[in-house]
Design an enzyme around this catalytic site. Sequence first.
Site, PDB file in Angstrom:
ATOM      1  N   LYS A  16       6.954   1.431   4.711  1.00 34.63           N
ATOM      2  CA  LYS A  16       7.467   2.640   5.371  1.00 34.63           C
ATOM      3  C   LYS A  16       8.883   2.311   5.837  1.00 34.63           C
ATOM      4  O   LYS A  16       9.263   2.555   6.980  1.00 34.63           O
ATOM      5  CB  LYS A  16       6.547   3.034   6.535  1.00 34.63           C
ATOM      6  CG  LYS A  16       6.857   4.406   7.128  1.00 34.63           C
ATOM      7  CD  LYS A  16       6.638   5.570   6.145  1.00 34.63           C
ATOM      8  CE  LYS A  16       7.255   6.840   6.678  1.00 34.63           C
ATOM      9  NZ  LYS A  16       7.289   7.925   5.695  1.00 34.63           N
ATOM     10  N   ASP A  51       3.135   7.068   2.792  1.00 26.75           N
ATOM     11  CA  ASP A  51       2.733   8.480   2.766  1.00 26.75           C
ATOM     12  C   ASP A  51       2.516   8.934   1.310  1.00 26.75           C
ATOM     13  O   ASP A  51       1.514   9.585   0.984  1.00 26.75           O
ATOM     14  CB  ASP A  51       3.758   9.366   3.493  1.00 26.75           C
ATOM     15  CG  ASP A  51       5.203   8.987   3.209  1.00 26.75           C
ATOM     16  OD1 ASP A  51       5.446   7.858   2.723  1.00 26.75           O
ATOM     17  OD2 ASP A  51       6.104   9.806   3.452  1.00 26.75           O
TER      18      ASP A  51
END
Length: 359
Positions: A185, A218
Amino acid sequence: MSTDRIAVIAGDGIGQEVVPAAIACLQRVAEVHSLSLEFTYFEWGSDYFGRHGRMMPADGLEQLAKHHAIFLGAVGSPQVPDAESLWGLLIPIRRVFQQYINLRPVKTLDGVASPLAAKHPIDLLIVRENNEGEYSEVGGRIYRGLPQESAVQETIFTRLGVSRAARYAAALASSRSGRLASATKSNGIVHTMPFWDEVVEETVRDHPEVALTSELVDALAAHLVLRPWSYDVIVASNLLGDILSDLASAVTGSIGLAPSANLNPERKHPSLFEPVHGSAPDIAGKGIANPVGQIWSGAMMLEHLGHKEAARHLQSAFESVLRSGGGTRDVGGTSSTAQFTSAVLSSIDASAESTARVS
Ligand code: GGG
């Protein structure tokens, strides 16, 4: 015949139901394969906390250290704050025994329908870094109860910790398809995640046969729903690996199926085997918990202890019960925990008899 000493902590909630189920299967398969497994039971967990104000005795880790493996059910109770129950039992075991790899297989099983339209079989391994990362004691809370109340929690990644997880994952990928995805991330978490990416990339360079992709978590989560079959080995930090493995196992049909091995790869300390699911207080005591995650964790433990044939036998026994539609309610069947377990025991016996007839 040498004896494998196994420490058993059934723990909380449905751990008290699925652990005896899995031990019955382990004992039966041990008889068939002439293995000597010695189970020692430790009644630690949230009830123990209620009586003693701690999740295990002060010398708990010393007691566990005398065993070849640890077989754990579940930790967590509405009566005990989650941080107390996890940090008082499971996390110290993972850290003191340097179980820095949490290996979580995710596989489509015949007879278990995916809640999604899975077009191809899923067979992937999640390697979760298990000793550091987001699970960190560094931080604190100040000004409790005041308007300026604040909380800080620091993520700790070390070169040692990240590189050993990446090395383990790369070796696994190399022994399979050669594809390795790393969860990151680094667009939002600007210090620790770019460090994770760099160390993973540097480490995997030692394995030119491994094709590494780095994927924002994600997007990776979305892809695990849309095309889970396209993954083979995924390496992820402590928190991201935990979340992705719950997600991926739910995609195969139920979180109740998912096993895990908390490994000390050097074998200096005992490794710990536990289902991915927690104590599920909502269904505890009803006799309907799915014991597959626990039984499969038992098969991983047998394999780790060097009993490959017995591990395969146990694996094919529970897989054949699922295939015939004998699963528990969470996977679309009607069996109770006890009925499923007795079907697995019969399947172990049946395949042992047919093997004996052939030889
Ligand atoms: N099967 C062990 C268990 O109860 N796990 C629940 C849990 O919340 N574990 C936290 C973790 O794996 O980090």
